[in-house]
Write an enzyme that holds these catalytic residues in place. Structure first.
Site, PDB file in Angstrom:
ATOM      1  N   LYS A  59     -12.771   2.275  -3.046  1.00  0.00           N
ATOM      2  CA  LYS A  59     -13.930   2.577  -2.196  1.00  0.00           C
ATOM      3  C   LYS A  59     -14.999   3.320  -2.992  1.00  0.00           C
ATOM      4  O   LYS A  59     -16.195   3.054  -2.856  1.00  0.00           O
ATOM      5  CB  LYS A  59     -13.483   3.419  -0.996  1.00  0.00           C
ATOM      6  CG  LYS A  59     -12.618   2.682   0.010  1.00  0.00           C
ATOM      7  CD  LYS A  59     -12.220   3.608   1.147  1.00  0.00           C
ATOM      8  CE  LYS A  59     -11.352   2.895   2.168  1.00  0.00           C
ATOM      9  NZ  LYS A  59     -10.936   3.794   3.269  1.00  0.00           N
TER      10      LYS A  59
ATOM     11  N   HIS B 161       7.587 -27.742   1.742  1.00  0.00           N
ATOM     12  CA  HIS B 161       6.698 -28.742   1.153  1.00  0.00           C
ATOM     13  C   HIS B 161       5.657 -28.061   0.269  1.00  0.00           C
ATOM     14  O   HIS B 161       4.662 -28.667  -0.114  1.00  0.00           O
ATOM     15  CB  HIS B 161       6.011 -29.539   2.262  1.00  0.00           C
ATOM     16  CG  HIS B 161       6.986 -30.253   3.141  1.00  0.00           C
ATOM     17  ND1 HIS B 161       7.435 -31.528   2.879  1.00  0.00           N
ATOM     18  CD2 HIS B 161       7.631 -29.849   4.269  1.00  0.00           C
ATOM     19  CE1 HIS B 161       8.296 -31.895   3.824  1.00  0.00           C
ATOM     20  NE2 HIS B 161       8.433 -30.890   4.669  1.00  0.00           N
TER      21      HIS B 161
ATOM     22  N   GLU C 133       0.838  -1.210   0.000  1.00  0.00           N
ATOM     23  CA  GLU C 133       0.000   0.000   0.000  1.00  0.00           C
ATOM     24  C   GLU C 133       0.867   1.252   0.000  1.00  0.00           C
ATOM     25  O   GLU C 133       0.501   2.277  -0.571  1.00  0.00           O
ATOM     26  CB  GLU C 133      -0.946   0.002   1.201  1.00  0.00           C
ATOM     27  CG  GLU C 133      -1.973   1.125   1.156  1.00  0.00           C
ATOM     28  CD  GLU C 133      -2.994   1.065   2.266  1.00  0.00           C
ATOM     29  OE1 GLU C 133      -3.746   2.048   2.415  1.00  0.00           O
ATOM     30  OE2 GLU C 133      -3.056   0.055   2.991  1.00  0.00           O
TER      31      GLU C 133
END
Length: 528
Positions: free
Chosen positions: A456, A352, A323
């Protein structure tokens, strides 16, 4: 870079391994393939970064979009604040956090059905990621004062999952709602759902609720009758708020040592403030990021802590780094599309999983290993002749680092003595400072977030469109996407209308029925 012999690598290790005893930290850059003159070449740019950081800490306007200062460094050393009133607010807030936590712990402040046992934190982004990381890193079932839970999204199923674990104990659950503006939709939705759960249980939410918010915000006004309110200041960004009440209140309520946590951050700040790259671990990190990605973020940063307690650190760093650094424009308004992608999990689990690609696949990354020397509190059992589980974890770390180096994969190693409140404070402050330095090196503003605000705004537009769709479907006539778009005068929004209708129809409580046709164009939607 030519592959080094073990003797050459040892020589390079001695040259680029630095211990910082006052922090309980060591930094090893020897497996990064930068040339020996790299630091010298970067010295002028690094000194500019030091000067910019000095101005920031003195109170320069660092976020021109909002005309505000950036003062998260003041939070762990209030004497640095340029305004004595701000310094007093910082120290008063820390004292208030400790006093409130003491009341909760000693039972003088309790819920409707007894002493508080649980803590529900409602937040999003920095208001959740920091507290989650610290809670996971430092908590323990036998020592925690409260069990901690989070609403960190606007996912109804996720909230139901959390409530399912505490629903019978809401009368002994404290809820902390964290939002600077009070208008952040994810947090507001979480608060509304939490309040409804308390009321459904026949409880007064206000008697169990605390706000951390800005003065005069929507949340500040809504929480007038709550147990307490703590400040969020406009000069602290969400992603750098962990040493404010945002992080300190949940940590103190959990029973963690916030004084040691703040001391670690302060100690790291003091050291990384010095304009000497050879003794500044944050400057070294920033320069390695610049070297690895050619100042363009061309390689991803993979964070591999070999400690379960640090599992969420990479998630925390994703927000802090991405950000802050993911910006379209530089400080002069030139399009640069900068950034540094971050991902990771924990070792040795990753051996793994995706370490296979790290060793043999695309060489488009560099690793930051985090090594923790202390295995556990207490004595470790021997699981195999001469070796404990912790010995194996250390062996897997050293083996993975060697295997990557042998395939010319670059890595940094950060070593800490143990995971403690002090060292967690050090790690947070270390990366905060590295982000600031690196932003200066690439000439971008690390302290605003126009992309987040754009998202937003776009979400708000979609929800407004949904309202119009629902009004149109209230006619109860089956309608296609095209018909709805035409009726609500939104011919360019047909894909969004389709997605909204699909979502509404998938949730029976919304009262929208889907009449499936041969294809998208023939499918109809109507109010049930």
């Amino acid at each position: 870079m030519m592959k080094l012999t073990q003797a050459q690598l040892w020589k390079r290790f001695q040259q680029y391994y630095t211990e910082f005893p006052e922090l309980g930290l060591a930094v090893d850059l020897s497996r990064m393939n930068f040339p020996d003159d790299f630091f010298a070449r970067m010295a002028p740019a690094m000194h500019q970064a030091y000067d910019a950081m000095t101005e920031l800490e003195r109170g320069a306007i660092a976020n021109p979009d909002e005309k505000r200062q950036v003062g998260h460094y003041w939070l762990r050393n209030a004497a640095l604040a340029p305004d004595p009133n701000v310094a007093k607010e910082i120290t008063d807030t820390v004292a208030a956090v400790k006093a409130f936590a003491k009341q909760v712990h000693d039972g003088s402040l309790s819920g409707a059905r007894g002493p508080f046992k649980n803590l529900l934190v409602v937040g999003i982004g920095g208001s959740a990621l920091g507290p989650q990381f610290v809670a996971n890193a430092l908590g323990h079932p036998t020592t925690d004062k409260l069990d901690v839970f989070f609403f960190d999204n606007t996912d109804p199923d996720g909230m139901d999952k959390v409530l399912g674990r505490i629903v019978t104990e809401l009368g002994q659950t404290l809820c902390v709602v964290i939002s600077k503006s009070g208008g952040t939709k994810e947090t507001r939705n979480g608060m509304v759902e939490a309040k409804a759960a308390w009321e459904h249980a026949g409880l007064d939410f206000a008697r169990h609720a605390v706000a951390v918010t800005g003065a005069g915000s929507e949340l500040d006004k809504a929480s007038t009758h709550w147990l307490a309110r703590f400040p969020m200041w406009d000069w602290v960004g969400g992603r750098t708020s962990e040493t404010s009440a945002v992080g300190l209140l949940p940590a103190a309520l959990q029973g963690l040592d916030i004084d040691a946590f703040l001391a670690g951050a302060k100690a790291c700040d003091s050291l990384t403030r010095l304009p000497d790259t050879s003794r500044n671990p944050a400057a070294q990190l920033a320069l390695m990021w610049h070297y690895a990605g050619s100042g363009r973020g061309a390689r991803d940063l993979v964070v591999l802590p070999y400690k379960d307690r640090l599992e969420l650190f990479s998630k925390y760093l994703q927000q802090l780094i991405m950000e802050s650094l993911g910006k379209a424009l530089d400080c002069q308004g030139k399009t640069v599309n900068q950034g540094l992608a971050v991902y990771g999990n924990k070792g040795s689990t990753d051996q793994h999983a995706y370490v296979q690609q790290l060793r043999d696949g695309l060489n488009n990354f560099f690793v930051t290993f985090i090594e923790v020397l202390r295995d556990r509190q207490g004595v470790s059992m021997v699981v195999e002749t001469g070796a404990t589980s912790g010995d194996y974890l250390s062996g897997f770390f050293l083996g993975t680092r060697r295997a990557l180096h042998e395939n010319d994969r670059e890595s940094i190693t950060l070593t800490i003595a143990e995971v403690s409140p002090f060292t967690v404070g050090v790690l947070i402050a270390l990366f905060e400072r590295a982000v600031g330095f690196y932003a200066s090196l690439i000439n971008i503003n690390a302290y605003h977030q126009p992309g987040v605000e754009a998202g937003k705004k776009a979400a708000g537009e979609v929800l407004a469109l949904q309202g119009r769709i629902l009004c149109q479907l209230a006619t109860k006539l089956p309608q296609s996407v095209e018909q709805i778009a035409q009726a609500i005068h939104a011919p360019t929004e047909m894909e969004t209308i389709f997605k909204v209708c699909e979502h509404l129809a998938a949730n029976p409580d919304r009262g929208i029925q889907k009449l499936t046709g041969k294809n998208i164009l023939e499918t109809r939607y109507q109010q049930a």
